[in-house]
Design a protein around this motif. Sequence first.
Motif, PDB file in Angstrom:
ATOM      1  N   THR A  30      -3.152   2.729  -2.971  1.00 39.98           N
ATOM      2  CA  THR A  30      -2.085   3.715  -2.784  1.00 39.98           C
ATOM      3  C   THR A  30      -2.524   5.037  -3.399  1.00 39.98           C
ATOM      4  N   ILE A  31      -2.347   6.126  -2.650  1.00 42.54           N
ATOM      5  CA  ILE A  31      -2.795   7.434  -3.113  1.00 42.54           C
ATOM      6  C   ILE A  31      -1.739   8.469  -2.772  1.00 42.54           C
ATOM      7  N   ALA A  32      -1.581   9.470  -3.633  1.00 35.81           N
ATOM      8  CA  ALA A  32      -0.612  10.535  -3.395  1.00 35.81           C
ATOM      9  C   ALA A  32      -1.208  11.599  -2.471  1.00 35.81           C
ATOM     10  N   ARG A  33      -0.357  12.220  -1.702  1.00 37.05           N
ATOM     11  CA  ARG A  33      -0.784  13.242  -0.739  1.00 37.05           C
ATOM     12  C   ARG A  33      -1.515  14.384  -1.440  1.00 37.05           C
ATOM     13  N   ASN A 159      -2.673   3.410   1.668  1.00 36.17           N
ATOM     14  CA  ASN A 159      -1.405   4.056   1.983  1.00 36.17           C
ATOM     15  C   ASN A 159      -1.268   5.348   1.201  1.00 36.17           C
ATOM     16  N   CYS A 160      -0.896   6.420   1.873  1.00 41.23           N
ATOM     17  CA  CYS A 160      -0.686   7.718   1.222  1.00 41.23           C
ATOM     18  C   CYS A 160       0.810   7.963   1.088  1.00 41.23           C
ATOM     19  N   VAL A 161       1.233   8.297  -0.134  1.00 38.32           N
ATOM     20  CA  VAL A 161       2.646   8.550  -0.418  1.00 38.32           C
ATOM     21  C   VAL A 161       2.838  10.027  -0.755  1.00 38.32           C
ATOM     22  N   SER A 162       4.063  10.479  -0.770  1.00 36.47           N
ATOM     23  CA  SER A 162       4.360  11.894  -0.990  1.00 36.47           C
ATOM     24  C   SER A 162       4.017  12.312  -2.416  1.00 36.47           C
TER      25      SER A 162
END
Length: 644
Positions: A30-33, A159-162
């Motif tokens: 999981t990675i932030a935008r 998955n990229c999250v805000s």
Amino acid sequence: MKQLLFFAAVCFSAAASAKSEAVILSPGKTIARHHTIEIGLRHQLLDSLVDAWFEYGSGNGVNPYTLDAGKNEVHALFTHVRTGKTVTAQGFYYQAAVADERANQYRSSTTDWPWRIRFAVPDTGVWECLVQVEVPLTGKMAHDVVLQNRFLYPVIKFNCVSSDRHGMLRVNSGQRYLEHADGTPFFAIGQNIAWADKPILRGFSPLMPVYISGYYDMLNYVNSLGDQGGNYVRIIMAPWSTGIEWEKAGEYSQERAWVMDSILKIAERKNMYIHLCLEMHSGYITHFDREYSWYAHPYRALAGKDSTVTEALTQQATLELFKQRYRYIHRRWGYSPHIAVYELMSELTFWQGYTDHKEEFINFHKTVAAYFKRDLEDAHIFSTCFGPAPYGKMFGIPEIGVTSIHHYGNNRTSNRDGYALINGKHPYTVEKRGFHRRWNKPFIFGEAGMIAGPVNAADPDDYEYCTDVNFHNNSWASCFSGSYGTAVYWYQWKNNGYREKNYPALRRFFDETKNITAYINPYATEKGLLETFYKTNAEGTAAIGWLHNTTYWWGNMTPDCSDRAKKKMVLPNDDDKTITTPQDIGDATLTISGLAKKQNVTITWFSTRGKGELLKTETARTDGRGRLTLTPPDKGADWAYRVE
């Protein structure tokens, strides 16, 4: 034996997949935008060929620094699962570095993942990453058959999250400021923390206030800038610091690259942006420390020992070396939105041959910028910078996105001189029209500070060490003079205390200024002992500015200052007295113009020190000519204000 060993390395092709792997090294699934995902990979055949090249030299194996798109290739295709959007990211050769505390230096170290791919993820949602390696092999093997190794790794998903990040910087439509990719305004609050003085971990203090800094120190200063509210830092890839190519043409120091990695990680973590200077002018002149001058430049030997810098910029062999290094820089760091600007040359005026060969230098800038944008598909902003004039046609070429000069001065009117440089009518320069009117591009002072002297030829850093008044005044005045940020100050970058005393107030003021890019009309005016620099919006319904008691300047505020030789420094022989606190200006007022006529306004005053505390709010009314009278809120030295 060498040939047999090399042949043995090639014969690993059939089993290349046995030890060929690709994994997410950071941050995870999981990675932030707009944050960075780093893929590490290894490939048995390619790694063996690279080992052969390092062990046996040219003509054997594969040089990892010459990998090129469409030829020997390590790359990844990132695909957004829902939209189908695809982005290709190129890989680069990587060695780790470890700190040798006893030797006080970094040393390269082995890694399980000698190839890296970095990608700043631009959109939220599920992504797939397909990593591919292609290794063409040629040579007198198997009856002159050309072998081709192509390997696809298993698909990697994440998955990229805000996040609260806004993406890469670009020039805004008004050609005065920078903004993020999503249109969010950006105002630079910055400083030079250009280099470590020596390629060591920890520096030392031979004689205060002189301080020799190492890499750890440099990282400390960059951290400090971010902690105190700074968001913009200028780094110069000098050969004694983060410059990766010096000892041998076409080969790059992994230890110095590791330092650049560390700086960029700090910038990404603290949401700071780097103004990255790619070429330090000292390496292209002869009147400098011989170890780092043109005499020692690795390109000089290739162009011919009697060659000039201009010849190195124009000969095909050396031009290809420039491109090769820039390709590596792009692959290792150009992925990041936190690279704000590529500055192609530092203080171009001083480069050997510039005066007589301006067209060759212009063509070099065009060639390099086109290579970045077309061949490497790099979307960063490009600049170059000068010390003194003349600037020639350089700033006029479309490849240059922002203009920048270095402005140093000791006199009491230095800040007004800086304003005039940007906006015109400066008496001491050929830029009578000013940078904005001549080139219509965003402008910033890439360096600023005092100059040698003024009387006893002390190093200006000694004066700067005695008081931060020049640092302070220059930072605030430049904000309202028409630039896209503060002057990127040169001196005292090794002084965390100066950052603590100055940047939090700047950061608060501009954080609370809504839509900074609306303020497009800069003004400067003075009356008696007051001066102000300010900007209004196009409608004249709002203004932001800095009001200054002019007795508060370095020439008055350093009565007991001594230089590094313990010699008391002489102050200017002017007509005002030496003081320790700003002179009481009584009931002095100052009138600003450029506002809408006969409108009721609120004036909010802020401290320029500490945390930028609110001092006072008052109401007033502009007159029939759109003028407004300002009365200082207290007996202090300077104040920031907002008119709405």
